[in-house]
Design an enzyme around this catalytic site. Structure first.
Site, PDB file in Angstrom:
ATOM      1  N   SER B 145       5.812 -12.167   2.101  1.00  0.00           N
ATOM      2  CA  SER B 145       6.594 -11.568   1.025  1.00  0.00           C
ATOM      3  C   SER B 145       7.858 -12.399   0.761  1.00  0.00           C
ATOM      4  CB  SER B 145       6.894 -10.106   1.376  1.00  0.00           C
ATOM      5  OG  SER B 145       7.320  -9.404   0.251  1.00  0.00           O
ATOM      6  N   ASP B 235      -2.381  -4.631  -3.142  1.00  0.00           N
ATOM      7  CA  ASP B 235      -0.930  -4.629  -2.933  1.00  0.00           C
ATOM      8  C   ASP B 235      -0.246  -4.031  -4.161  1.00  0.00           C
ATOM      9  OD1 ASP B 235       1.764  -5.278  -2.627  1.00  0.00           O
ATOM     10  OD2 ASP B 235       1.340  -7.273  -1.816  1.00  0.00           O
ATOM     11  N   HIS B 268       0.202  -4.458   1.229  1.00  0.00           N
ATOM     12  CA  HIS B 268       1.301  -5.390   1.505  1.00  0.00           C
ATOM     13  C   HIS B 268       1.787  -5.315   2.953  1.00  0.00           C
ATOM     14  CE1 HIS B 268       4.379  -8.072  -0.102  1.00  0.00           C
ATOM     15  NE2 HIS B 268       5.306  -7.408   0.559  1.00  0.00           N
TER      16      HIS B 268
END
Lengths: 291, 291
Positions: B145, B235, B268
């Site tokens: 991320s 996600d 995620h």
């Protein structure tokens, strides 16, 4: 009916299967949460109950044991991570008592007896919910530290319910290792008794022995059992845990075969010691369900 | 000299090697902590820097990625888990700015510029300390991320320092995805600028593009590079992350080869999505150091 209150809190795909957190209303313990890892081969898998240690929770066991999920995906095992205690009601705010510190007993003393029914929860109520919801077939049990104690006690008292049992650094002889061992204080609060100078025949000692793996091994008289235990040789708690006493106890009862492995250099840590060997344990349990 | 302040905070044996947490005084960032996983084959291993996401830390990356340590033990890779930001000084108490939210830039604006020098820290100061202390040989970088962004930017700007780069669900085009994207607010605070209506030639846009993986891929003009990216197809942040834009950018520059894998069903989450695929990434990086 506890199943009617079942609610999924979150779900993540993991290792081809899924990690699910749910809450439900337990008759024995009130509102409870748990994580379940379901492998890609969903139905008909055996369920391995993984009991956490003092101050742990369903969440840190599930997130720190990714290697267990990886192995469970490979071997077709459902992992169940119960919480380590109820999270409501009485709590004396001592970190070694109450929340995160159930010791997996059915408490008999107020205020704990109202809903610290963790032995019933882990060995009966939760498995019925898991089997109805996730369609598992067969049970095994393992645990770490306080949870290793819980796993051994469950297996030795209800061996007909489980195909296999293993433990990491279990609390092994809590009725014989006096204060300041944290288990002593917890047993005293939940079960009564605990005056060190009381006679060996004091009634409370009988109840304590029914939650003591060493005593249960000595007294066991059922089908032959096997138990796998890993203990870190560098665990600073090795003497207060008393896992070596399991070896002595098993020598006294040829119905219990103990594989005790002392792992050089490893300490007591969930995220490193347990994470290193938990895949071995998952494979061991999977093999015990294959006929 | 930062190395003189090096202090081990804890150490645990794990997967035959050891997981070490240390603190040290960084010139770029002040007092910092990091975890390092050292595999059984200690000396001469390549170091894989693993950069965490928004609100993460060295600790949760290290403890949730046991599968990375398992793979690193197998392949002979040192894993370095830096913290995700300095932990001292200015903090506006917004959870998406300051602590845990460095975006791995060298901040140019007060109050952050005094010690939010995370780009220099991760790409220069920390690697020098790691190499002097753990005797690693060669560097690779990955991240999740916000940390995937950090890894891509480090690799594209300093490709001579790294053998390889990979990312999980990276923040990919922060200079072109406007508010409420959290990266926009952070870039504005750390680097200045951020008025959406400003001209395409506004000076701040140049600085922002120097921390934008898509822009860096388009502008890259060095030796041929390969990049591995995993993105969860489920996600919920997939569009604000913009990882699909990396595919379009790489099509415009034949010096950058992108392997972009969209993983069906994955979201995620660090402990499940990243934990599932990180062993693949460790093996990928290990292979890039074998001549």
């Amino acid at each position: 009916m506890s199943t009617t209150t079942f609610e999924v809190l979150e779900e993540h795909k993991a290792f081809g299967g899924r990690l699910v957190r749910f809450k439900h209303l337990s008759e024995a313990c009130g509102h409870m949460v748990a994580y379940v890892y379901v492998p890609p081969r969903e139905a008909g898998c055996p369920a391995l109950y993984v009991l956490g240690g003092l101050t742990a929770s369903d969440a840190n066991c599930a997130t720190k044991l990714a290697t267990a999920q990886q192995a469970a995906a490979q071997h077709g095992v459902v992992l169940v991570f119960p919480d380590t205690s109820p999270r409501e009601g009485p709590d004396d705010e001592h970190p070694l008592l109450g929340r995160g510190a159930s010791y997996y007993v059915d408490a008999t003393r107020e205020p704990w007896s109202s809903h610290y029914g963790m032995f019933s929860y882990v060995t009966d109520e939760l498995p019925r919910l898991i089997e109805a919801t996730f369609h598992t077939s067969g049970r095994s049990i393992c645990g770490h530290s306080m949870g290793g104690h819980g796993a051994l006690v469950a297996f030795l008292r209800k061996s007909n319910l489980y195909a296999s049992c293993s433990a990491f650094a279990p609390v092994s002889n809590p009725s014989a290792i006096p204060p300041p061992a944290p288990a002593w204080r917890a047993f005293s609060a939940y079960l009564g008794g605990g005056t060190v100078d009381d006679s060996p025949d004091a009634p409370w000692r009988e109840i304590w022995r029914s939650y003591d793996a060493c005593e249960l091994i000595k007294a066991y008289d059922g089908r032959p059992l096997q138990i796998l235990v890993d203990q870190g040789a560098a665990d600073p708690k090795i003497h207060v845990l008393g896992a070596r006493r399991l070896v002595d106890a098993a020598k006294l009862n040829d119905k219990v075969t103990l594989e005790y492995r002392e792992q050089a250099g490893y300490d007591h840590d969930l995220a490193t010691f347990v994470a290193t060997f938990v895949a071995d344990h998952v494979a061991y349990h999977a093999s015990r369900h294959q006929k």
